[in-house]
Design a protein around this motif. Structure first.
Motif, PDB file in Angstrom:
ATOM      1  N   THR A  51       0.858  -1.056   0.058  1.00 44.35           N
ATOM      2  CA  THR A  51       0.018   0.124  -0.122  1.00 44.35           C
ATOM      3  C   THR A  51       0.929   1.293  -0.030  1.00 44.35           C
ATOM      4  O   THR A  51       0.442   2.316  -0.664  1.00 44.35           O
ATOM      5  N   LEU A  52       1.977   1.273   0.575  1.00 42.21           N
ATOM      6  CA  LEU A  52       2.762   2.488   0.817  1.00 42.21           C
ATOM      7  C   LEU A  52       3.345   2.966  -0.415  1.00 42.21           C
ATOM      8  O   LEU A  52       3.066   4.095  -0.789  1.00 42.21           O
ATOM      9  N   PRO A  53       3.793   2.216  -1.571  1.00 43.68           N
ATOM     10  CA  PRO A  53       4.233   2.882  -2.656  1.00 43.68           C
ATOM     11  C   PRO A  53       3.177   3.504  -3.547  1.00 43.68           C
ATOM     12  O   PRO A  53       3.545   4.679  -3.779  1.00 43.68           O
ATOM     13  N   ILE A  54       2.190   2.746  -3.666  1.00 45.19           N
ATOM     14  CA  ILE A  54       1.043   3.258  -4.623  1.00 45.19           C
ATOM     15  C   ILE A  54       0.517   4.664  -3.708  1.00 45.19           C
ATOM     16  O   ILE A  54       0.211   5.902  -4.610  1.00 45.19           O
ATOM     17  N   THR A  55       0.543   4.638  -2.442  1.00 45.65           N
ATOM     18  CA  THR A  55       0.230   5.864  -1.723  1.00 45.65           C
ATOM     19  C   THR A  55       0.941   7.169  -1.894  1.00 45.65           C
ATOM     20  O   THR A  55       0.569   8.157  -1.992  1.00 45.65           O
ATOM     21  N   PHE A  56       2.321   6.769  -1.792  1.00 48.80           N
ATOM     22  CA  PHE A  56       3.310   7.746  -2.057  1.00 48.80           C
ATOM     23  C   PHE A  56       3.140   8.354  -3.392  1.00 48.80           C
ATOM     24  O   PHE A  56       3.046   9.665  -3.728  1.00 48.80           O
ATOM     25  N   PHE A  57       3.063   7.631  -4.351  1.00 47.79           N
ATOM     26  CA  PHE A  57       2.986   8.161  -5.821  1.00 47.79           C
ATOM     27  C   PHE A  57       1.666   8.985  -5.904  1.00 47.79           C
ATOM     28  O   PHE A  57       1.825   9.944  -6.679  1.00 47.79           O
ATOM     29  N   ILE A  58       0.711   8.518  -5.609  1.00 43.21           N
ATOM     30  CA  ILE A  58      -0.778   9.093  -5.879  1.00 43.21           C
ATOM     31  C   ILE A  58      -0.561  10.376  -4.953  1.00 43.21           C
ATOM     32  O   ILE A  58      -1.154  11.470  -5.453  1.00 43.21           O
ATOM     33  N   ALA A  59      -0.402  10.144  -3.702  1.00 43.22           N
ATOM     34  CA  ALA A  59      -0.486  11.542  -2.742  1.00 43.22           C
ATOM     35  C   ALA A  59       0.571  12.564  -3.225  1.00 43.22           C
ATOM     36  O   ALA A  59       0.133  13.750  -3.349  1.00 43.22           O
ATOM     37  N   ALA A  60       1.742  12.174  -3.704  1.00 37.94           N
ATOM     38  CA  ALA A  60       2.654  13.168  -4.309  1.00 37.94           C
ATOM     39  C   ALA A  60       2.265  13.921  -5.532  1.00 37.94           C
ATOM     40  O   ALA A  60       2.355  15.281  -5.686  1.00 37.94           O
ATOM     41  N   ALA A  61       1.735  13.221  -6.386  1.00 33.30           N
ATOM     42  CA  ALA A  61       1.199  13.679  -7.687  1.00 33.30           C
ATOM     43  C   ALA A  61       0.050  14.465  -7.213  1.00 33.30           C
ATOM     44  O   ALA A  61      -0.059  15.886  -7.969  1.00 33.30           O
ATOM     45  N   LEU A  62      -0.866  14.398  -6.511  1.00 29.81           N
ATOM     46  CA  LEU A  62      -2.361  14.865  -6.211  1.00 29.81           C
ATOM     47  C   LEU A  62      -1.689  16.396  -5.509  1.00 29.81           C
ATOM     48  O   LEU A  62      -2.359  17.421  -5.495  1.00 29.81           O
ATOM     49  N   LEU A  64       1.256  18.042  -5.840  1.00 25.37           N
ATOM     50  CA  LEU A  64       1.685  18.836  -6.726  1.00 25.37           C
ATOM     51  C   LEU A  64       0.601  19.523  -7.603  1.00 25.37           C
ATOM     52  O   LEU A  64       0.490  20.700  -8.105  1.00 25.37           O
ATOM     53  N   PHE A  65      -0.498  18.657  -8.079  1.00 21.00           N
ATOM     54  CA  PHE A  65      -1.436  18.927  -8.725  1.00 21.00           C
ATOM     55  C   PHE A  65      -2.386  19.937  -8.116  1.00 21.00           C
ATOM     56  O   PHE A  65      -3.093  20.879  -8.838  1.00 21.00           O
ATOM     57  N   LYS A  66      -2.538  19.859  -6.740  1.00 21.45           N
ATOM     58  CA  LYS A  66      -3.206  20.734  -5.951  1.00 21.45           C
ATOM     59  C   LYS A  66      -2.765  22.166  -6.171  1.00 21.45           C
ATOM     60  O   LYS A  66      -3.516  23.571  -5.932  1.00 21.45           O
ATOM     61  N   LEU A  67      -1.285  22.240  -5.985  1.00 21.27           N
ATOM     62  CA  LEU A  67      -0.501  23.507  -5.830  1.00 21.27           C
ATOM     63  C   LEU A  67      -0.990  24.284  -7.308  1.00 21.27           C
ATOM     64  O   LEU A  67      -0.705  25.543  -7.417  1.00 21.27           O
ATOM     65  N   SER A  68      -0.518  23.406  -8.479  1.00 28.97           N
ATOM     66  CA  SER A  68      -0.945  23.831  -9.725  1.00 28.97           C
ATOM     67  C   SER A  68      -2.435  24.433  -9.849  1.00 28.97           C
ATOM     68  O   SER A  68      -2.424  25.567 -10.628  1.00 28.97           O
ATOM     69  N   SER A 263       5.786  15.264 -13.752  1.00 33.24           N
ATOM     70  CA  SER A 263       5.264  15.517 -14.760  1.00 33.24           C
ATOM     71  C   SER A 263       3.698  15.468 -14.871  1.00 33.24           C
ATOM     72  O   SER A 263       2.928  16.136 -15.595  1.00 33.24           O
ATOM     73  N   ILE A 264       3.183  14.577 -13.949  1.00 30.94           N
ATOM     74  CA  ILE A 264       1.659  14.308 -13.539  1.00 30.94           C
ATOM     75  C   ILE A 264       1.164  15.644 -12.895  1.00 30.94           C
ATOM     76  O   ILE A 264       0.097  16.294 -13.289  1.00 30.94           O
ATOM     77  N   GLY A 265       1.794  16.003 -12.022  1.00 28.99           N
ATOM     78  CA  GLY A 265       1.277  16.848 -11.045  1.00 28.99           C
ATOM     79  C   GLY A 265       1.479  18.249 -11.285  1.00 28.99           C
ATOM     80  O   GLY A 265       0.554  19.116 -10.895  1.00 28.99           O
ATOM     81  N   VAL A 266       2.703  18.638 -12.077  1.00 32.59           N
ATOM     82  CA  VAL A 266       2.755  19.982 -12.433  1.00 32.59           C
ATOM     83  C   VAL A 266       2.190  20.146 -13.773  1.00 32.59           C
ATOM     84  O   VAL A 266       2.629  19.861 -14.824  1.00 32.59           O
ATOM     85  N   VAL A 267       1.066  20.893 -13.792  1.00 28.27           N
ATOM     86  CA  VAL A 267       0.197  20.836 -15.087  1.00 28.27           C
ATOM     87  C   VAL A 267      -0.260  22.506 -15.435  1.00 28.27           C
ATOM     88  O   VAL A 267      -0.119  23.174 -14.378  1.00 28.27           O
ATOM     89  N   HIS A 268      -0.657  22.649 -16.529  1.00 28.51           N
ATOM     90  CA  HIS A 268      -1.468  23.803 -16.943  1.00 28.51           C
ATOM     91  C   HIS A 268      -3.005  23.470 -16.764  1.00 28.51           C
ATOM     92  O   HIS A 268      -3.583  22.591 -17.527  1.00 28.51           O
ATOM     93  N   VAL A 269      -3.507  23.794 -15.587  1.00 33.24           N
ATOM     94  CA  VAL A 269      -4.965  23.434 -15.060  1.00 33.24           C
ATOM     95  C   VAL A 269      -5.718  23.296 -16.486  1.00 33.24           C
ATOM     96  O   VAL A 269      -6.678  22.604 -16.465  1.00 33.24           O
ATOM     97  N   ARG A 270      -5.769  24.355 -17.290  1.00 35.79           N
ATOM     98  CA  ARG A 270      -6.989  24.523 -18.259  1.00 35.79           C
ATOM     99  C   ARG A 270      -6.867  23.370 -19.215  1.00 35.79           C
ATOM    100  O   ARG A 270      -7.971  22.973 -19.715  1.00 35.79           O
TER     101      ARG A 270
END
Length: 326
Positions: A51-62, A64-68, A263-270
């Protein structure tokens, strides 16, 4: 908060799956609530590992996405912060998690697996499994055993045993009986009964107050000496090879995926607002699928091939989607 919100559901789902798996043991042996708790503790390192690897991957991307989406990422880049800063920030927790996961499956997993296996073997040797009053008989060593009634104090009433060999047939009945486990040697203690023996030459009959019938069931307990000896032993070698390849790559997943996280988390939101969950799903599916699919062909070479290829490809994606834009 994002990490916990992702970890708790995944952990709960994995726990339910493993508890269902543990519940299947009750078809063979009797397990109390405390016994089930022990078995759950034994599989806890395995649950955390998956569970920890998947959790880290998804949580880290989300994260960064929230910051974007809040335009905070744009502000950071406007202040002159290079995307390399994000990679450095992710590197330390990813490396720590990779080391923790490696320690988990290399050291903790062999020990907990041995404990779990020995615990189940010991419970099987207690002869409480499948001994209950029913219209069907039970097997106790070379004897066929019928129990008429279960008592609350873990004893049995109206017990009948039958044994047949080439020379003689023996039938024994007793008013009461109980199971005694003496260091793996099971003894059926019969109280107040009588026995009959029949052969071509004679017929015999005895009455007794107490009789013991032994059944030397073997309790096959595995010996644990060190993690190195566990992984190098020939016992279940094919399964261990599969486990070593898969678990090594899963341990490396947080570390070699930090470029993909950025790459997934840092995006142009539009342009990419509705695609992040699709990308996360496809990334996890592709990595796990490649890990499982190639090891049948490449065996141990799967580890460097998958790890290096994944790192190079995700770095190229990172350069094109993040560095070139910001």
């Amino acid at each position: 908060m994002i990490f916990l919100s992702m970890f708790m559901p995944l952990f709960a789902i994995a726990s339910v799956i493993f508890m269902i798996k543990l519940a299947t043991y009750t078809a063979i042996i009797q397990l109390s609530l405390w016994d089930m708790t022990k078995l759950y503790i034994f599989v806890l390192p395995e649950i955390l590992f998956y569970t920890l690897p998947i959790t880290f991957f998804i949580a880290a991307a989300l994260s960064l996405f929230k910051l974007s989406t809040d335009n905070e990422m744009v502000v950071l880049f406007a202040l002159g912060i290079h995307p390399k800063f994000i990679i450095k920030t992710l590197f330390k927790p990813a490396l720590l998690l990779t080391l923790l996961l490696s320690f988990n499956f290399l050291v903790l997993f062999p020990y907990s697996t041995t404990l779990s296996s020995n615990f189940v073997s010991y419970k099987k040797s207690e002869a409480k499994f499948n001994l209950s009053a029913s219209e069907f008989g039970h097997s106790f060593g070379n004897w066929l055993l019928y129990i008429g009634k279960d008592n609350e104090n873990e004893t049995y009433s109206d017990v009948i045993l039958f044994n047949k060999n080439k020379k003689e047939e023996i039938i024994i009945s007793a008013k009461r009986a109980e199971i005694i486990n003496d260091g793996g040697i099971l003894r059926l203690k019969l109280i107040d009964g009588e026995g009959y023996g029949y052969s071509k030459e004679e017929f015999s009959q005895i009455d007794f107050e107490t009789m013991f019938i032994n059944d030397t069931m073997k309790t096959d307990l595995a010996t644990y000496r060190s993690p190195l000896e566990y992984w190098l032993s020939d016992d279940r070698k094919e399964s261990k090879t599969h486990m070593m390849i898969t678990d090594t790559l899963l341990s490396l997943f947080p570390l070699i995926s930090i470029f993909l996280v950025a790459s997934i988390g840092v995006v142009h939101v539009r342009h990419q607002k509705g695609r992040i969950y699709l990308y996360l799903f496809l990334a996890v599916l592709l990595y796990y699928g490649t890990t499982l699919g190639l090891q049948k062909v490449l065996i141990y070479y799967t580890i460097p091939v998958v790890a290096i290829t994944w790192l190079v490809v995700t770095y190229i994606i990172y350069k094109k989607t993040v560095v070139s834009r910001f």
